[in-house]
Design a protein around this motif. Structure first.
Motif, PDB file in Angstrom:
ATOM      1  N   ASN A 182      -3.048  51.958  50.569  1.00 12.72           N
ATOM      2  CA  ASN A 182      -3.672  53.456  50.220  1.00 12.72           C
ATOM      3  C   ASN A 182      -3.459  54.378  51.566  1.00 12.72           C
ATOM      4  N   SER A 183      -3.264  54.218  52.328  1.00 15.09           N
ATOM      5  CA  SER A 183      -2.878  55.409  53.529  1.00 15.09           C
ATOM      6  C   SER A 183      -2.404  56.207  53.192  1.00 15.09           C
ATOM      7  N   LYS A 184      -2.844  56.822  53.718  1.00 15.17           N
ATOM      8  CA  LYS A 184      -2.536  58.430  53.963  1.00 15.17           C
ATOM      9  C   LYS A 184      -1.435  58.780  54.857  1.00 15.17           C
ATOM     10  N   THR A 185      -0.663  58.652  55.566  1.00 17.33           N
ATOM     11  CA  THR A 185      -0.495  58.339  56.766  1.00 17.33           C
ATOM     12  C   THR A 185       0.889  58.364  56.500  1.00 17.33           C
ATOM     13  N   SER A 186       2.314  59.428  56.476  1.00 14.23           N
ATOM     14  CA  SER A 186       3.324  60.182  56.371  1.00 14.23           C
ATOM     15  C   SER A 186       4.364  60.069  57.410  1.00 14.23           C
TER      16      SER A 186
END
Length: 259
Positions: A120-124
């Motif tokens: 669920n991480s939104k860090t790219s």
């Protein structure tokens, strides 16, 4: 008369019971236990291979000792029982071969190092140097001294000149599966695992595949332990993991076959 009849019945029952014991003992003795010390990243594929192998070889009981390759290497050096060793690195196998503890051995598989983050991480992230950013508070890696994946991670981060910078963020794990667990549970924002490990979990996603040019080749050699008391049986399973049936299972989990 009744007492005599009771005695006869008890004697017969006792005789039947005793006659059954040797049969059970023979049945138990008919199973040969083969201990395979294998890198933790091989657990899913080897467990599946074991089911097929034991079905075809009912007298064989495969027992797996999964862990960090370096730890398993030390166990064998210290005399722990093992019939085969399946390493996630050339270094650990070479040490045992040079020490005269391994006979037949072969490079069997290859893998890739990846950086995973929670699903669920939104860090790219496009490069591992970004791990120095504030978005990444904890980064999980295997202990470089004993975990090959940790060694490859250290080599990669060192090549990018961020190993020292990241020291305060690093969370060290006993093997690659523990690294995966740290990321799955949110105890780390990112972690270095093998591609094969990442593919087993729905709780993480691959954020980045680490370039092979920044770390040593990720090879998986397998070898027979010289002190094995079951050389013929160990050799049979050693040969089996090289068959097409086993190879198809390994590749289905993301491994590449060594050329």
């Amino acid at each position: 008369m009744f007492k005599k009849l009771t005695m006869v019945i008890m004697t017969v029952l006792l005789a039947v019971g005793l006659s059954a014991v040797p049969e059970k003992q023979v049945e138990a003795a008919g199973k040969t236990e083969i201990i395979v010390s294998a890198a933790a990243s091989l657990q899913d594929s080897l467990d599946k291979i074991a089911v097929l192998y034991e079905k075809q070889n009912p007298t064989i009981d495969l027992v797996f000792n999964y862990g960090a390759s370096g730890t398993l290497q030390k166990q064998i050096e210290q005399g722990a029982p093992a019939d085969l060793f399946f390493s996630a690195g050339d270094k650990q196998m070479k040490a045992l071969v040079d020490g005269g503890l391994i006979s037949d051995n072969k490079e069997l598989l290859k893998n890739q190092l990846v950086l995973v983050v929670p699903s669920n991480s939104k860090t790219s992230i496009s490069t591992i140097t970004q791990l120095t950013d504030k978005a990444f508070k904890k980064v999980a890696v295997g202990q470089p001294e004993s975990v090959p994946a940790g060694q490859y991670a250290q080599q990669s981060l060192t090549a990018k000149n961020v190993w020292t910078t990241l020291q305060s963020k690093l969370v060290f794990a006993k093997d690659v599966r523990q690294v995966l667990s740290y990321v799955e549970t949110g105890n780390a924002d990112a972690g270095f695992v093998y591609k094969t490990d990442a593919l087993t979990s729905k709780k993480v996603k691959i954020a980045l595949t680490v370039g092979a040019h920044v770390h040593s080749a990720i090879n998986y050699p397998v070898g027979i332990v010289k002190e094995s008391k079951h050389q013929a049986e160990a050799k049979a399973f050693y040969n089996y993991v090289q068959t097409k049936t086993a190879s198809d299972i390994f590749t289905s989990y993301g491994f590449k076959l060594a050329q």
